[in-house]
Motif scaffolding. Structure first.
Motif, PDB file in Angstrom:
ATOM      1  N   PHE A   1      -2.917  -1.709  -2.690  1.00  0.00           N
ATOM      2  CA  PHE A   1      -2.673  -2.178  -4.061  1.00  0.00           C
ATOM      3  C   PHE A   1      -2.701  -3.698  -4.182  1.00  0.00           C
ATOM      4  O   PHE A   1      -2.254  -4.240  -5.200  1.00  0.00           O
ATOM      5  CB  PHE A   1      -1.324  -1.657  -4.567  1.00  0.00           C
ATOM      6  CG  PHE A   1      -1.253  -0.163  -4.687  1.00  0.00           C
ATOM      7  CD1 PHE A   1      -1.990   0.498  -5.650  1.00  0.00           C
ATOM      8  CD2 PHE A   1      -0.466   0.582  -3.820  1.00  0.00           C
ATOM      9  CE1 PHE A   1      -1.936   1.878  -5.770  1.00  0.00           C
ATOM     10  CE2 PHE A   1      -0.398   1.962  -3.926  1.00  0.00           C
ATOM     11  CZ  PHE A   1      -1.138   2.615  -4.900  1.00  0.00           C
ATOM     12  N   ASP A   2      -3.206  -4.396  -3.172  1.00  0.00           N
ATOM     13  CA  ASP A   2      -3.253  -5.858  -3.244  1.00  0.00           C
ATOM     14  C   ASP A   2      -4.100  -6.309  -4.430  1.00  0.00           C
ATOM     15  O   ASP A   2      -5.219  -5.821  -4.640  1.00  0.00           O
ATOM     16  CB  ASP A   2      -3.839  -6.438  -1.957  1.00  0.00           C
ATOM     17  CG  ASP A   2      -2.879  -6.306  -0.792  1.00  0.00           C
ATOM     18  OD1 ASP A   2      -1.766  -5.804  -1.006  1.00  0.00           O
ATOM     19  OD2 ASP A   2      -3.253  -6.702   0.333  1.00  0.00           O
ATOM     20  N   GLY A   3      -3.579  -7.234  -5.205  1.00  0.00           N
ATOM     21  CA  GLY A   3      -4.337  -7.730  -6.351  1.00  0.00           C
ATOM     22  C   GLY A   3      -3.553  -8.742  -7.151  1.00  0.00           C
ATOM     23  O   GLY A   3      -2.321  -8.861  -7.010  1.00  0.00           O
TER      24      GLY A   3
ATOM     25  N   ASP B   1       4.906   0.058  -5.084  1.00  0.00           N
ATOM     26  CA  ASP B   1       6.364  -0.107  -5.173  1.00  0.00           C
ATOM     27  C   ASP B   1       6.670  -1.266  -6.118  1.00  0.00           C
ATOM     28  O   ASP B   1       6.082  -2.345  -5.976  1.00  0.00           O
ATOM     29  CB  ASP B   1       6.924  -0.406  -3.776  1.00  0.00           C
ATOM     30  CG  ASP B   1       8.443  -0.347  -3.740  1.00  0.00           C
ATOM     31  OD1 ASP B   1       9.070  -0.835  -4.696  1.00  0.00           O
ATOM     32  OD2 ASP B   1       8.990   0.166  -2.753  1.00  0.00           O
ATOM     33  N   PRO B   2       7.577  -1.083  -7.089  1.00  0.00           N
ATOM     34  CA  PRO B   2       7.924  -2.188  -8.006  1.00  0.00           C
ATOM     35  C   PRO B   2       8.349  -3.460  -7.287  1.00  0.00           C
ATOM     36  O   PRO B   2       8.113  -4.571  -7.774  1.00  0.00           O
ATOM     37  CB  PRO B   2       9.075  -1.608  -8.837  1.00  0.00           C
ATOM     38  CG  PRO B   2       8.891  -0.131  -8.764  1.00  0.00           C
ATOM     39  CD  PRO B   2       8.312   0.144  -7.399  1.00  0.00           C
ATOM     40  N   ASP B   3       8.974  -3.310  -6.106  1.00  0.00           N
ATOM     41  CA  ASP B   3       9.425  -4.491  -5.350  1.00  0.00           C
ATOM     42  C   ASP B   3       8.258  -5.300  -4.806  1.00  0.00           C
ATOM     43  O   ASP B   3       8.433  -6.450  -4.389  1.00  0.00           O
ATOM     44  CB  ASP B   3      10.335  -4.062  -4.196  1.00  0.00           C
ATOM     45  CG  ASP B   3      11.664  -3.490  -4.685  1.00  0.00           C
ATOM     46  OD1 ASP B   3      12.057  -3.819  -5.829  1.00  0.00           O
ATOM     47  OD2 ASP B   3      12.299  -2.720  -3.941  1.00  0.00           O
ATOM     48  N   ASN B   4       7.060  -4.711  -4.777  1.00  0.00           N
ATOM     49  CA  ASN B   4       5.882  -5.414  -4.263  1.00  0.00           C
ATOM     50  C   ASN B   4       5.116  -6.156  -5.361  1.00  0.00           C
ATOM     51  O   ASN B   4       4.065  -6.738  -5.100  1.00  0.00           O
ATOM     52  CB  ASN B   4       4.938  -4.430  -3.565  1.00  0.00           C
ATOM     53  CG  ASN B   4       5.537  -3.867  -2.286  1.00  0.00           C
ATOM     54  OD1 ASN B   4       6.404  -4.484  -1.681  1.00  0.00           O
ATOM     55  ND2 ASN B   4       5.085  -2.687  -1.891  1.00  0.00           N
ATOM     56  N   ILE B   5       5.649  -6.096  -6.593  1.00  0.00           N
ATOM     57  CA  ILE B   5       5.003  -6.766  -7.725  1.00  0.00           C
ATOM     58  C   ILE B   5       5.840  -7.974  -8.138  1.00  0.00           C
ATOM     59  O   ILE B   5       7.021  -7.846  -8.442  1.00  0.00           O
ATOM     60  CB  ILE B   5       4.850  -5.811  -8.930  1.00  0.00           C
ATOM     61  CG1 ILE B   5       3.976  -4.610  -8.554  1.00  0.00           C
ATOM     62  CG2 ILE B   5       4.253  -6.546 -10.128  1.00  0.00           C
ATOM     63  CD1 ILE B   5       3.874  -3.561  -9.649  1.00  0.00           C
ATOM     64  N   SER B   6       5.232  -9.147  -8.116  1.00  0.00           N
ATOM     65  CA  SER B   6       5.916 -10.363  -8.571  1.00  0.00           C
ATOM     66  C   SER B   6       5.307 -10.813  -9.887  1.00  0.00           C
ATOM     67  O   SER B   6       4.093 -10.757 -10.078  1.00  0.00           O
ATOM     68  CB  SER B   6       5.809 -11.478  -7.524  1.00  0.00           C
ATOM     69  OG  SER B   6       4.458 -11.808  -7.279  1.00  0.00           O
ATOM     70  N   LEU B   7       6.181 -11.264 -10.813  1.00  0.00           N
ATOM     71  CA  LEU B   7       5.753 -11.661 -12.145  1.00  0.00           C
ATOM     72  C   LEU B   7       6.171 -13.085 -12.449  1.00  0.00           C
ATOM     73  O   LEU B   7       7.239 -13.535 -12.046  1.00  0.00           O
ATOM     74  CB  LEU B   7       6.382 -10.734 -13.209  1.00  0.00           C
ATOM     75  CG  LEU B   7       5.800  -9.340 -13.387  1.00  0.00           C
ATOM     76  CD1 LEU B   7       6.625  -8.583 -14.420  1.00  0.00           C
ATOM     77  CD2 LEU B   7       4.352  -9.398 -13.814  1.00  0.00           C
ATOM     78  N   ASP B   8       5.319 -13.796 -13.182  1.00  0.00           N
ATOM     79  CA  ASP B   8       5.646 -15.117 -13.709  1.00  0.00           C
ATOM     80  C   ASP B   8       5.395 -15.066 -15.213  1.00  0.00           C
ATOM     81  O   ASP B   8       4.249 -14.898 -15.643  1.00  0.00           O
ATOM     82  CB  ASP B   8       4.787 -16.194 -13.051  1.00  0.00           C
ATOM     83  CG  ASP B   8       5.044 -17.581 -13.637  1.00  0.00           C
ATOM     84  OD1 ASP B   8       6.171 -17.812 -14.125  1.00  0.00           O
ATOM     85  OD2 ASP B   8       4.123 -18.417 -13.625  1.00  0.00           O
TER      86      ASP B   8
ATOM     87  N   CYS C   1       0.837  -1.183   0.000  1.00  0.00           N
ATOM     88  CA  CYS C   1       0.000   0.000   0.000  1.00  0.00           C
ATOM     89  C   CYS C   1       0.882   1.246   0.000  1.00  0.00           C
ATOM     90  O   CYS C   1       2.103   1.157   0.151  1.00  0.00           O
ATOM     91  CB  CYS C   1      -0.948   0.007   1.195  1.00  0.00           C
ATOM     92  SG  CYS C   1      -0.104  -0.012   2.788  1.00  0.00           S
ATOM     93  N   ALA C   2       0.263   2.385  -0.206  1.00  0.00           N
ATOM     94  CA  ALA C   2       0.970   3.664  -0.166  1.00  0.00           C
ATOM     95  C   ALA C   2       0.114   4.651   0.608  1.00  0.00           C
ATOM     96  O   ALA C   2      -1.120   4.618   0.524  1.00  0.00           O
ATOM     97  CB  ALA C   2       1.241   4.169  -1.581  1.00  0.00           C
ATOM     98  N   ALA C   3       0.765   5.521   1.351  1.00  0.00           N
ATOM     99  CA  ALA C   3       0.036   6.466   2.188  1.00  0.00           C
ATOM    100  C   ALA C   3       0.561   7.879   1.990  1.00  0.00           C
ATOM    101  O   ALA C   3       1.758   8.093   1.739  1.00  0.00           O
ATOM    102  CB  ALA C   3       0.151   6.068   3.656  1.00  0.00           C
ATOM    103  N   TYR C   4      -0.349   8.831   2.051  1.00  0.00           N
ATOM    104  CA  TYR C   4       0.037  10.252   2.011  1.00  0.00           C
ATOM    105  C   TYR C   4      -0.951  11.009   2.888  1.00  0.00           C
ATOM    106  O   TYR C   4      -2.160  11.035   2.622  1.00  0.00           O
ATOM    107  CB  TYR C   4       0.021  10.784   0.587  1.00  0.00           C
ATOM    108  CG  TYR C   4       0.446  12.231   0.480  1.00  0.00           C
ATOM    109  CD1 TYR C   4       1.772  12.597   0.693  1.00  0.00           C
ATOM    110  CD2 TYR C   4      -0.479  13.227   0.182  1.00  0.00           C
ATOM    111  CE1 TYR C   4       2.176  13.913   0.608  1.00  0.00           C
ATOM    112  CE2 TYR C   4      -0.096  14.556   0.088  1.00  0.00           C
ATOM    113  CZ  TYR C   4       1.238  14.894   0.300  1.00  0.00           C
ATOM    114  OH  TYR C   4       1.642  16.213   0.231  1.00  0.00           O
ATOM    115  N   LYS C   5      -0.407  11.596   3.942  1.00  0.00           N
ATOM    116  CA  LYS C   5      -1.221  12.302   4.934  1.00  0.00           C
ATOM    117  C   LYS C   5      -2.317  11.368   5.448  1.00  0.00           C
ATOM    118  O   LYS C   5      -2.040  10.305   5.960  1.00  0.00           O
ATOM    119  CB  LYS C   5      -1.755  13.598   4.353  1.00  0.00           C
ATOM    120  CG  LYS C   5      -0.630  14.602   4.056  1.00  0.00           C
ATOM    121  CD  LYS C   5      -1.132  15.949   3.607  1.00  0.00           C
ATOM    122  CE  LYS C   5       0.047  16.898   3.409  1.00  0.00           C
ATOM    123  NZ  LYS C   5      -0.381  18.222   2.933  1.00  0.00           N
TER     124      LYS C   5
END
Length: 314
Positions: free
Chosen positions: A189-191, A269-276, A179-183
């Motif tokens: 972004f889970d999916g 964050d790109p690091d939170n995305i895994s690809l196959d 996820c991302a947070a601002y204020k």
């Protein structure tokens, strides 16, 4: 595959191996069985899970025989046509059905079935059809050809002869966690999802992995060479996913009698995305006349921009 389906498949494979003269034993999960015949030591797994199949393919198993350690051969039985396994023999539905039928016939004729497995001695008087003959057919993971040549030529609307081409794609499955947070705004972004990237022009599309087959492609077909490799495809797909999941948030602030709005983009964050990624091919009829028209041989739809790159003819 469901547990009940796996159990049925396992029993059928056991019958096939027994018809081939193997001594079959139950194995500890995630394996389904082990089988021994003379100098052949075989392990079997029945699964439709890509991760389980990949781990199995990537693992080397050994068995101690006397004072020696022998490397075990591996058989993967799967009904998921999108699965590939480079380090073991794979039986897809076509092979599974063939050998199951051959095993029944071998038992009726009171013969021993010979399967195409390394290390087996061909002393049997009954062999599965074509199991020891050179196979010159080309098999690639691809969508089935559902549109025939005549229909493609009619859809093209121009005079010309259609040629069947197979265009390379990178089919992908992704998983995003984070996820991302601002204020006071927090975006999750889970999916999970899937798609495909054209390995020639980088266009993205949706492909149902369950429709992919590994049957032989017709003689004379052309296989287009990819211009986007796996690493570049991962970069392009990751950028696309980040862009598609980016959310624009609006934050309201009150200062005295004035109301202000602040807008900001939040991205995973790109690091939170895994690809196959897996390479597959889409069949296309190419009709060359005064111009080039291409018809998707799976959907029957006309391609907006024909691809006319170098090909290899099989």
């Amino acid at each position: 595959m469901e547990q009940r389906t796996r159990e049925k498949a396992s029993r059928a494979v056991s019958d096939i191996l027994k018809a081939a003269g193997f001594d079959v034993h139950h194995a500890t999960a995630p394996l389904d069985m082990s089988a021994i015949r003379k100098n052949t030591y075989l392990l079997v797994m029945c699964t439709d899970d890509p991760e389980e199949a990949y781990s199995y393919s990537d693992t080397e198993y050994t068995i101690r025989v006397g004072q020696e350690e022998k490397v075990c051969e591996k058989l993967l039985v799967t009904f998921n046509p999108s699965i590939t396994a480079d380090n073991c023999l794979v039986w897809y539905p076509e092979e599974f059905a063939l050998y199951a039928g051959e095993a029944v016939l071998a038992r009726v004729l009171n013969k021993t079935l010979v399967l195409p497995l390394d290390g087996m001695e061909e002393s049997s008087s009954y062999k599965a059809r074509g199991s020891h003959e050179p196979d010159t057919s080309v098999r690639i993971p691809h969508l089935p050809v559902r549109v025939h040549r005549d229909e493609a030529e009619e859809k093209a609307g121009i005079p010309g002869v259609a040629t069947l081409r197979f265009l390379p794609y990178w089919m992908f499955r992704y998983s995003c966690r984070g996820c991302a947070a601002y204020k006071d705004q927090n975006i999750n972004f889970d999916g999970d999802g899937s798609g495909a990237l054209n390995a020639i022009n980088g266009a993205l599309s949706d492909i149902d992995a369950d429709t992919v087959t590994r049957r032989e492609i017709p003689d004379g077909s052309e296989i287009a060479k990819p211009s986007i490799n796996r690493d570049d495809a991962e970069v392009k797909i990751t950028r696309h996913l980040i862009s598609s999941m980016t959310k624009r948030v609006r934050i309201r602030q009150v200062k005295g009698d004035a109301i202000f709005y602040e807008e900001k983009n939040l991205s995973p964050d790109p690091d939170n995305i895994s690809l196959d990624l897996r390479e597959i091919y889409i069949p296309v009829w190419q009709i060359k006349g005064k111009k080039i028209v291409e018809i998707n041989a799976f959907t029957g739809k006309r391609l907006i921009e024909p691809l006319d790159d170098g090909v290899e003819v099989f």
